[in-house]
Scaffold this motif. Structure first.
Motif, PDB file in Angstrom:
ATOM      1  N   ALA A  88      11.704  21.317 -14.516  1.00 11.50           N
ATOM      2  CA  ALA A  88      12.642  20.193 -14.581  1.00 11.50           C
ATOM      3  C   ALA A  88      12.891  19.599 -13.202  1.00 11.50           C
ATOM      4  CB  ALA A  88      13.957  20.652 -15.208  1.00 11.50           C
ATOM      5  N   ALA A  89      12.988  20.464 -12.183  1.00 10.17           N
ATOM      6  CA  ALA A  89      13.221  19.971 -10.820  1.00 10.17           C
ATOM      7  C   ALA A  89      12.024  19.178 -10.310  1.00 10.17           C
ATOM      8  CB  ALA A  89      13.523  21.143  -9.886  1.00 10.17           C
ATOM      9  N   VAL A  90      10.822  19.643 -10.589  1.00  9.41           N
ATOM     10  CA  VAL A  90       9.619  18.916 -10.165  1.00  9.41           C
ATOM     11  C   VAL A  90       9.523  17.586 -10.904  1.00  9.41           C
ATOM     12  CG1 VAL A  90       7.097  18.965 -10.102  1.00  9.41           C
ATOM     13  CG2 VAL A  90       8.388  21.025  -9.543  1.00  9.41           C
ATOM     14  N   ALA A  91       9.814  17.596 -12.207  1.00 12.01           N
ATOM     15  CA  ALA A  91       9.775  16.351 -12.980  1.00 12.01           C
ATOM     16  C   ALA A  91      10.820  15.361 -12.468  1.00 12.01           C
ATOM     17  CB  ALA A  91       9.995  16.645 -14.460  1.00 12.01           C
ATOM     18  N   ALA A  92      12.013  15.863 -12.111  1.00 11.04           N
ATOM     19  CA  ALA A  92      13.066  14.988 -11.594  1.00 11.04           C
ATOM     20  C   ALA A  92      12.659  14.381 -10.252  1.00 11.04           C
ATOM     21  CB  ALA A  92      14.365  15.765 -11.449  1.00 11.04           C
ATOM     22  N   ALA A  93      12.012  15.178  -9.404  1.00 10.45           N
ATOM     23  CA  ALA A  93      11.556  14.658  -8.107  1.00 10.45           C
ATOM     24  C   ALA A  93      10.470  13.608  -8.294  1.00 10.45           C
ATOM     25  CB  ALA A  93      11.050  15.806  -7.240  1.00 10.45           C
ATOM     26  N   ALA A  94       9.566  13.857  -9.233  1.00 15.10           N
ATOM     27  CA  ALA A  94       8.517  12.873  -9.509  1.00 15.10           C
ATOM     28  C   ALA A  94       9.114  11.585 -10.067  1.00 15.10           C
ATOM     29  CB  ALA A  94       7.505  13.461 -10.492  1.00 15.10           C
TER      30      ALA A  94
ATOM     31  N   VAL B 114       0.859  -1.184   0.000  1.00  9.98           N
ATOM     32  CA  VAL B 114       0.000   0.000   0.000  1.00  9.98           C
ATOM     33  C   VAL B 114       0.893   1.230   0.000  1.00  9.98           C
ATOM     34  CG1 VAL B 114      -1.905  -1.153   1.180  1.00  9.98           C
ATOM     35  CG2 VAL B 114      -0.148  -0.004   2.514  1.00  9.98           C
ATOM     36  N   ALA B 115       0.316   2.367  -0.393  1.00 14.05           N
ATOM     37  CA  ALA B 115       1.067   3.626  -0.432  1.00 14.05           C
ATOM     38  C   ALA B 115       1.286   4.127   0.991  1.00 14.05           C
ATOM     39  CB  ALA B 115       0.318   4.663  -1.267  1.00 14.05           C
ATOM     40  N   ARG B 116       2.536   4.158   1.411  1.00 17.49           N
ATOM     41  CA  ARG B 116       2.877   4.647   2.749  1.00 17.49           C
ATOM     42  C   ARG B 116       3.789   5.860   2.698  1.00 17.49           C
ATOM     43  NH1 ARG B 116       3.483  -1.040   3.205  1.00 17.49           N
ATOM     44  NH2 ARG B 116       2.073  -2.010   4.719  1.00 17.49           N
ATOM     45  N   PHE B 117       4.487   6.043   1.599  1.00 20.31           N
ATOM     46  CA  PHE B 117       5.494   7.107   1.509  1.00 20.31           C
ATOM     47  C   PHE B 117       5.309   7.862   0.202  1.00 20.31           C
ATOM     48  CE2 PHE B 117       9.490   8.581  -0.312  1.00 20.31           C
ATOM     49  CZ  PHE B 117       9.977   9.393   0.693  1.00 20.31           C
ATOM     50  N   SER B 118       5.326   9.181   0.301  1.00 18.41           N
ATOM     51  CA  SER B 118       5.296  10.017  -0.886  1.00 18.41           C
ATOM     52  C   SER B 118       5.896  11.373  -0.523  1.00 18.41           C
ATOM     53  CB  SER B 118       3.864  10.205  -1.396  1.00 18.41           C
ATOM     54  OG  SER B 118       3.864  11.012  -2.573  1.00 18.41           O
TER      55      SER B 118
ATOM     56  N   MET C  63      15.417   6.785  -0.073  1.00 16.80           N
ATOM     57  CA  MET C  63      14.460   7.714   0.523  1.00 16.80           C
ATOM     58  C   MET C  63      15.099   9.093   0.701  1.00 16.80           C
ATOM     59  SD  MET C  63      12.516   5.278   3.301  1.00 16.80           S
ATOM     60  CE  MET C  63      11.145   6.395   3.600  1.00 16.80           C
ATOM     61  N   GLY C  64      16.382   9.127   1.063  1.00 13.73           N
ATOM     62  CA  GLY C  64      17.081  10.406   1.177  1.00 13.73           C
ATOM     63  C   GLY C  64      17.175  11.117  -0.162  1.00 13.73           C
ATOM     64  N   GLU C  65      17.481  10.362  -1.224  1.00 18.14           N
ATOM     65  CA  GLU C  65      17.560  10.967  -2.553  1.00 18.14           C
ATOM     66  C   GLU C  65      16.201  11.505  -2.993  1.00 18.14           C
ATOM     67  OE1 GLU C  65      21.150   8.151  -4.409  1.00 18.14           O
ATOM     68  OE2 GLU C  65      19.040   7.754  -4.885  1.00 18.14           O
ATOM     69  N   THR C  66      15.150  10.776  -2.673  1.00 20.19           N
ATOM     70  CA  THR C  66      13.808  11.221  -3.058  1.00 20.19           C
ATOM     71  C   THR C  66      13.412  12.482  -2.292  1.00 20.19           C
ATOM     72  OG1 THR C  66      13.190   8.919  -3.518  1.00 20.19           O
ATOM     73  CG2 THR C  66      11.400  10.510  -3.267  1.00 20.19           C
ATOM     74  N   GLN C  67      13.688  12.515  -1.005  1.00 17.25           N
ATOM     75  CA  GLN C  67      13.378  13.709  -0.215  1.00 17.25           C
ATOM     76  C   GLN C  67      14.233  14.895  -0.663  1.00 17.25           C
ATOM     77  OE1 GLN C  67      10.790  13.932   1.356  1.00 17.25           O
ATOM     78  NE2 GLN C  67      10.563  12.647   3.150  1.00 17.25           N
ATOM     79  N   ALA C  68      15.501  14.646  -0.989  1.00 16.18           N
ATOM     80  CA  ALA C  68      16.363  15.727  -1.465  1.00 16.18           C
ATOM     81  C   ALA C  68      15.859  16.282  -2.784  1.00 16.18           C
ATOM     82  CB  ALA C  68      17.799  15.224  -1.606  1.00 16.18           C
ATOM     83  N   ALA C  69      15.394  15.405  -3.671  1.00 19.02           N
ATOM     84  CA  ALA C  69      14.850  15.865  -4.953  1.00 19.02           C
ATOM     85  C   ALA C  69      13.596  16.716  -4.741  1.00 19.02           C
ATOM     86  CB  ALA C  69      14.534  14.669  -5.848  1.00 19.02           C
ATOM     87  N   ALA C  70      12.769  16.323  -3.773  1.00 27.39           N
ATOM     88  CA  ALA C  70      11.566  17.114  -3.478  1.00 27.39           C
ATOM     89  C   ALA C  70      11.940  18.483  -2.912  1.00 27.39           C
ATOM     90  CB  ALA C  70      10.673  16.364  -2.486  1.00 27.39           C
ATOM     91  N   ARG C  71      12.945  18.538  -2.041  1.00 25.85           N
ATOM     92  CA  ARG C  71      13.402  19.830  -1.503  1.00 25.85           C
ATOM     93  C   ARG C  71      13.993  20.701  -2.610  1.00 25.85           C
ATOM     94  NH1 ARG C  71      13.986  20.255   4.076  1.00 25.85           N
ATOM     95  NH2 ARG C  71      13.441  18.383   5.246  1.00 25.85           N
TER      96      ARG C  71
ATOM     97  N   GLN D  49      12.142  10.469  -9.486  1.00 24.40           N
ATOM     98  CA  GLN D  49      12.859   9.797  -8.401  1.00 24.40           C
ATOM     99  C   GLN D  49      11.892   9.010  -7.536  1.00 24.40           C
ATOM    100  OE1 GLN D  49      16.291  10.006  -7.985  1.00 24.40           O
ATOM    101  NE2 GLN D  49      16.092   8.456  -6.391  1.00 24.40           N
ATOM    102  N   ASP D  50      10.731   9.578  -7.268  1.00 17.98           N
ATOM    103  CA  ASP D  50       9.726   8.885  -6.464  1.00 17.98           C
ATOM    104  C   ASP D  50       9.156   7.695  -7.228  1.00 17.98           C
ATOM    105  OD1 ASP D  50       7.925   8.331  -4.382  1.00 17.98           O
ATOM    106  OD2 ASP D  50       6.375   9.553  -5.315  1.00 17.98           O
ATOM    107  N   THR D  51       8.950   7.871  -8.527  1.00 20.74           N
ATOM    108  CA  THR D  51       8.396   6.783  -9.344  1.00 20.74           C
ATOM    109  C   THR D  51       9.378   5.622  -9.438  1.00 20.74           C
ATOM    110  OG1 THR D  51       7.098   8.376 -10.640  1.00 20.74           O
ATOM    111  CG2 THR D  51       7.452   6.203 -11.606  1.00 20.74           C
ATOM    112  N   LYS D  52      10.656   5.934  -9.521  1.00 16.92           N
ATOM    113  CA  LYS D  52      11.670   4.887  -9.662  1.00 16.92           C
ATOM    114  C   LYS D  52      11.716   3.986  -8.440  1.00 16.92           C
ATOM    115  CE  LYS D  52      15.996   6.073  -9.372  1.00 16.92           C
ATOM    116  NZ  LYS D  52      17.343   6.616  -9.653  1.00 16.92           N
ATOM    117  N   GLY D  53      11.473   4.556  -7.267  1.00 16.72           N
ATOM    118  CA  GLY D  53      11.499   3.747  -6.058  1.00 16.72           C
ATOM    119  C   GLY D  53      12.857   3.142  -5.794  1.00 16.72           C
ATOM    120  N   LEU D  54      12.925   1.827  -5.710  1.00 18.23           N
ATOM    121  CA  LEU D  54      14.177   1.134  -5.433  1.00 18.23           C
ATOM    122  C   LEU D  54      14.816   0.548  -6.691  1.00 18.23           C
ATOM    123  CD1 LEU D  54      13.205  -0.804  -2.187  1.00 18.23           C
ATOM    124  CD2 LEU D  54      14.307   1.427  -2.381  1.00 18.23           C
TER     125      LEU D  54
END
Length: 364
Positions: free
Chosen positions: A349-355, A120-124, A221-229, A357-362
């Motif tokens: 581009a930054a928003v697309a990269a963050a999205a 289930v979706a727990r992290f975004s 998870m750190g890379e995904t959060q950094a991309a969102a920031r 990164q989140d889509t890629k997951g592991l």
């Protein structure tokens, strides 16, 4: 050599031979006992190999499915059955493993707060509201959600092994005698326990933090959060550029209004000049044809022309300055618009990269 001397020498040789044979016998016995162990070292302990193969399959399943496999019913077909139970057989068919002569037992961490077999979706990560990235959904399920479940489980762990030791999952092999010494319906013994005559089952377990490390959860998870920031930082910079662009646009409009005012002032000065010339001309004509009109009237007209000429010159200078200021403001407004467009592209581009990164997951 006398008989007694020979006899003593002969007896001593027999004793030495006896000792030598005893040493050879002990060494041979030791070698004979070590041969099975050496064969296990050379060929690999079958039970340990089965456990390692099972662990690799479970963690490969976790990478593919963003969850751990459910247990299979004991004595079943080897397919997972995702009911409420946390203990059963290793779902070898679901994992694509060959069926063992005695299927391995399997237990997995399952609590209402962190059920590791439920995808289930727990992290975004929190992304800026704009732009909307095509195909991206914050509610998608991937390995990052499993990582979040491992974090929740580690915060309030429940023991799966003996002594309340929490692990993500555990696997048991029946050992050399191919008979399970425990029912495995209430938990698993600690991994690495030495074999005894009463217990030779082999146990392998992977802890919550250990599985998180193997899946590279902290890094991903750190890379995904950094991309969102970074996306929010790009948004903030773009908003500053947008505000500065509006300011430059307003300044440009002010300069345009100043130029228009300077043109109007110049037009009025020109009219005053023409009026002064006309007045002076009328005074000269009147002085020539009338009695009583003297040089004073003509002088006043000339002074009026001079004043109008000064005003006209000042208005011309003011118009030149206004045109120069308008040109400069126009260039600044155009430059700020270019910068705003570039920062808008950087934000997108930054928003697309963050999205992404989140889509890629592991996944790699």
């Amino acid at each position: 050599m006398t008989r007694n001397a020979w006899g003593r020498n002969a007896g001593f040789s027999v004793l030495e031979l006896t000792v030598a044979l005893a040493v050879v016998g002990v060494a041979g016995l030791a070698v004979w006992q070590l041969l099975p162990a050496s064969r296990d070292v050379a060929q690999g302990d079958p039970a340990q190999l089965r456990l390692r193969q099972a662990q690799d399959a479970v963690e490969g399943f976790a990478l593919r499915s963003a969850r751990l496999p459910c247990p299979a019913p004991v004595g079943g077909s080897g397919s997972e059955a995702c009911g409420a139970t946390a203990l059963g057989e290793l779902p070898w068919r679901t994992l694509g493993l060959p069926r063992a002569d005695v299927p391995l037992r399997y237990g997995v961490y399952r609590t209402p707060a962190a059920d590791l077999v439920t995808a289930v979706a727990r992290f975004s990560p929190l992304l800026p509201p704009a732009p909307v990235v095509a195909g991206y959904s914050a509610a998608q399920v991937n390995g990052l959600d499993l990582c979040q479940a491992l974090r929740v489980a580690a915060a309030a762990p429940t023991g799966l092994l003996a002594g309340g030791v929490p692990v993500a999952y555990a696997v048991a092999d029946a050992g050399p005698d191919r008979v399970f010494n425990l029912p495995y319906n209430g938990g698993f013994p600690l991994a690495g326990a030495p074999s005894t005559a009463e217990f030779d089952d082999r146990i392998a377990a992977t802890g919550l933090g250990e599985l998180s490390t193997r899946l590279s959860c902290v890094t991903r998870m750190g890379e995904t959060q950094a991309a969102a920031r970074s996306a929010y930082a790009a948004l903030d910079i773009y908003r500053d550029a947008e505000m500065f662009d509006r300011f430059r646009g307003f300044a440009y409009q002010v300069r345009i209004a100043n130029t228009k005012l300077a043109i109007a002032t110049l037009s009025l000065a020109s009219l005053d000049m023409l009026n002064a010339i006309a007045t002076t001309a009328s005074a000269v004509s009147l002085a020539a044809n009338s009695v009583g009109v003297g040089a004073g009237t003509i002088a006043a007209g000339v002074l009026g022309i001079g004043a109008s000429a000064g005003a006209l010159t000042a208005a011309s200078v003011q118009l030149g300055l206004a045109v120069t200021a308008e040109t400069k403001a126009g260039k600044q407004a155009a430059d700020s618009t270019v910068v705003k467009a570039r920062l808008l592209a950087a934000r997108d581009a930054a928003v697309a990269a963050a999205a992404q990164q989140d889509t890629k997951g592991l996944l790699p």
